[in-house]
Motif scaffolding. Structure first.
Motif, short mmCIF file in Angstrom:
data_model
loop_
_atom_site.label_atom_id
_atom_site.label_comp_id
_atom_site.label_asym_id
_atom_site.label_seq_id
_atom_site.Cartn_x
_atom_site.Cartn_y
_atom_site.Cartn_z
N UNK A 12 -29.11 -28.20 14.67
CA UNK A 12 -28.17 -27.68 15.67
C UNK A 12 -28.88 -27.03 16.84
N UNK A 13 -30.10 -26.55 16.61
CA UNK A 13 -30.83 -25.81 17.64
C UNK A 13 -32.05 -26.53 18.19
N UNK A 14 -32.16 -27.83 17.92
CA UNK A 14 -33.25 -28.63 18.47
C UNK A 14 -34.62 -28.24 17.92
N UNK A 15 -34.68 -27.83 16.66
CA UNK A 15 -35.93 -27.42 16.05
C UNK A 15 -36.34 -28.38 14.95
N UNK A 16 -37.63 -28.40 14.65
CA UNK A 16 -38.13 -29.12 13.49
C UNK A 16 -38.29 -28.12 12.37
N UNK A 17 -37.95 -28.51 11.16
CA UNK A 17 -38.13 -27.65 9.99
C UNK A 17 -39.36 -28.12 9.25
N UNK A 29 -41.01 -21.08 5.22
CA UNK A 29 -40.73 -22.24 6.06
C UNK A 29 -41.03 -21.89 7.51
N UNK A 30 -41.16 -22.90 8.33
CA UNK A 30 -41.49 -22.72 9.75
C UNK A 30 -40.58 -23.59 10.58
N UNK A 31 -40.08 -23.04 11.67
CA UNK A 31 -39.35 -23.82 12.67
C UNK A 31 -40.31 -24.06 13.83
N UNK A 32 -40.23 -25.25 14.42
CA UNK A 32 -41.04 -25.56 15.60
C UNK A 32 -40.11 -26.04 16.70
N UNK A 33 -40.25 -25.46 17.91
CA UNK A 33 -39.42 -25.91 19.02
C UNK A 33 -40.10 -27.03 19.78
N UNK A 34 -39.44 -27.55 20.79
CA UNK A 34 -39.95 -28.71 21.53
C UNK A 34 -41.22 -28.40 22.31
N UNK A 35 -41.52 -27.12 22.55
CA UNK A 35 -42.75 -26.72 23.25
C UNK A 35 -43.89 -26.43 22.28
#
Length: 78
Positions: A12-17, A29-35
């Motif tokens: 929903x937030x454009x992140x990779x899990x 766990x880690x979230x990664x954004x598009x940057x």
């Protein structure tokens, strides 16, 4: 299951899990954004003794701060 909710949140937030390669690796766990920015999530648990909470578990958290020069496969300190 918590992982399904985390994956839904990421989508929903454009992140990779990203999950750790081993069960007891920090972070949980880690979230990664598009940057490429990384957001670490560490779950804490507790338990009751009679009428009160006994405190939080620390898991591998302390090991993370003792071994900051070591990196995991995400480039995060472990």
């Amino acid at each position: 299951m918590a992982e399904n909710r985390m994956l839904t949140f990421a989508n929903k937030n454009g992140l990779k899990l990203k999950l750790p390669s081993k069960q007891n690796y920090y972070p949980d766990l880690t979230f990664e954004d598009s940057d490429g920015h990384l957001f670490a999530v560490d779950f804490k648990s507790s338990y009751y003794t009679s009428e009160s909470v006994n405190g939080l578990t620390l898991g591998s958290y302390w090991g993370y701060f003792r071994n900051r020069d070591k990196k995991n496969e995400y480039g995060l300190s472990i």
